[in-house]
Design a protein around this motif. Structure first.
Motif, mmCIF file in Angstrom:
data_model
loop_
_atom_site.group_PDB
_atom_site.id
_atom_site.type_symbol
_atom_site.label_atom_id
_atom_site.label_comp_id
_atom_site.label_asym_id
_atom_site.label_seq_id
_atom_site.Cartn_x
_atom_site.Cartn_y
_atom_site.Cartn_z
ATOM 1 N N UNK A 239 0.750 -1.244 0.000
ATOM 2 C CA UNK A 239 0.000 0.000 0.000
ATOM 3 C C UNK A 239 0.777 1.288 0.000
ATOM 4 N N UNK A 240 0.261 2.225 0.793
ATOM 5 C CA UNK A 240 0.639 3.635 0.756
ATOM 6 C C UNK A 240 2.135 3.827 0.999
ATOM 7 N N UNK A 241 2.705 4.787 0.270
ATOM 8 C CA UNK A 241 4.156 4.978 0.280
ATOM 9 C C UNK A 241 4.689 5.310 1.665
ATOM 10 N N UNK A 242 4.011 6.174 2.430
ATOM 11 C CA UNK A 242 4.510 6.561 3.748
ATOM 12 C C UNK A 242 4.579 5.356 4.676
ATOM 13 N N UNK A 243 3.590 4.449 4.570
ATOM 14 C CA UNK A 243 3.600 3.242 5.390
ATOM 15 C C UNK A 243 4.783 2.353 5.010
ATOM 16 N N UNK A 244 5.055 2.249 3.737
ATOM 17 C CA UNK A 244 6.182 1.434 3.283
ATOM 18 C C UNK A 244 7.496 1.963 3.855
ATOM 19 N N UNK A 245 7.635 3.294 3.896
ATOM 20 C CA UNK A 245 8.847 3.887 4.456
ATOM 21 C C UNK A 245 8.944 3.605 5.951
ATOM 22 N N UNK A 246 7.819 3.796 6.664
ATOM 23 C CA UNK A 246 7.810 3.593 8.109
ATOM 24 C C UNK A 246 8.186 2.167 8.480
ATOM 25 N N UNK A 247 7.694 1.216 7.694
ATOM 26 C CA UNK A 247 7.906 -0.200 7.995
ATOM 27 C C UNK A 247 9.137 -0.764 7.285
ATOM 28 N N UNK A 248 9.908 0.094 6.617
ATOM 29 C CA UNK A 248 11.117 -0.332 5.903
ATOM 30 C C UNK A 248 10.826 -1.439 4.896
ATOM 31 N N UNK A 249 9.723 -1.274 4.173
ATOM 32 C CA UNK A 249 9.358 -2.220 3.121
ATOM 33 C C UNK A 249 9.740 -1.597 1.780
ATOM 34 N N UNK A 250 10.631 -2.247 1.018
ATOM 35 C CA UNK A 250 11.034 -1.667 -0.265
ATOM 36 C C UNK A 250 9.857 -1.578 -1.220
#
Length: 253
Positions: A239-250
């Motif tokens: 999903x959402x880009x900010x969540x990916x950054x927070x969770x360190x998901x590439x």
């Protein structure tokens, strides 16, 4: 009514003829023998189909002789699951014991930053309860449902936490997003044995380029549409880009 002697004689003679046994013709005997000898043809019906056309509920139970046929295991993996999670559905095909109940159910696991992409259920209303984590849900019911100022389509959005529930009405476009870095789980019930699902973006982009260009007011061209088609996920997506950054998901390539 009076009968003459001649008439009585004729009636008696006719009755004797009708009462006398007649030997079946050769063709009648052959047909009867063929019918008796023929083995019953296989129906080729699935168990679900047999249950669906059974004369009574008693007959349906006779078609389910094993008690284990009344248990559905949601622990099984989903075939073709998306990158952002998976969903296992119990409907009258996957769980024939549901035939006649008017009910279905699904269990979904949404991974960190996962999104159950925009979709509709064409034949049922969904009642969804979160059992672990939380989900951000959004739904647009239908044309004419407007926001408070009456100038735009209303989107009903909520944060649904563990053991809270929200409805998604039949035919409404809706989605769920996991904003956290841990899995979210939900259970969904449906008032139909065959509730179905349609992923909205995938359905829309299946139309021809000229239809899509017209639908989007000529704001996209064929190349844009092809890129969108190639990027559309099958089901639950990351999903959402900010969540990916927070969770360190590439991010996906």
């Amino acid at each position: 009514m009076l009968f003459t002697s001649a008439a009585l004689v004729i009636l008696a003679h006719s009755a004797a003829i009708l009462a006398a046994p007649t030997a079946p013709s050769a063709s009648t005997s052959a047909a009867a023998a063929a019918t008796t000898a023929a083995a019953p043809a296989s129906t080729g019906l699935s168990l679900t189909q047999k249950l669906f056309i059974a004369d009574t509920a008693v007959d349906r139970f006779a078609l389910l002789p094993d008690d284990k046929q009344f248990v559905f295991d949601f622990n099984q993996p989903q075939a073709g699951a998306g990158k952002g999670g998976e969903l296992v559905a119990a409907n009258r095909k996957t769980f024939p014991a549901l035939v006649g109940t008017g009910s279905g159910m699904a269990v979904g696991r949404v991974k960190p930053c996962g999104m159950n992409t925009l979709h509709v259920h064409p034949r049922a209303t969904e009642l969804q309860i979160v059992t672990q984590g939380r989900l951000i849900t959004a739904m647009t019911p239908e044309n004419g449902v407007l926001n408070a100022n009456g100038k735009g389509r209303r989107v009903i959005q909520n944060e649904v936490k563990a053991y809270q529930m929200t409805p998604f009405y039949q035919g409404s476009v809706h989605t769920q997003f996991n904003p956290d870095c841990t899995d979210a789980l939900f259970v969904a019930s449906f008032n139909a044995e065959d509730f179905g699902a349609g992923q909205v973006v995938d359905e829309i982009t299946s139309f021809s380029d000229d239809i899509l260009e017209a639908a989007f007011g000529q704001s996209v061209d064929g190349a844009d549409i092809d890129r969108i088609r190639a990027a559309v996920p099958v089901s639950i997506a990351e999903g959402v880009e900010q969540c990916l950054k927070t969770c360190n998901i590439p991010k996906r390539a």
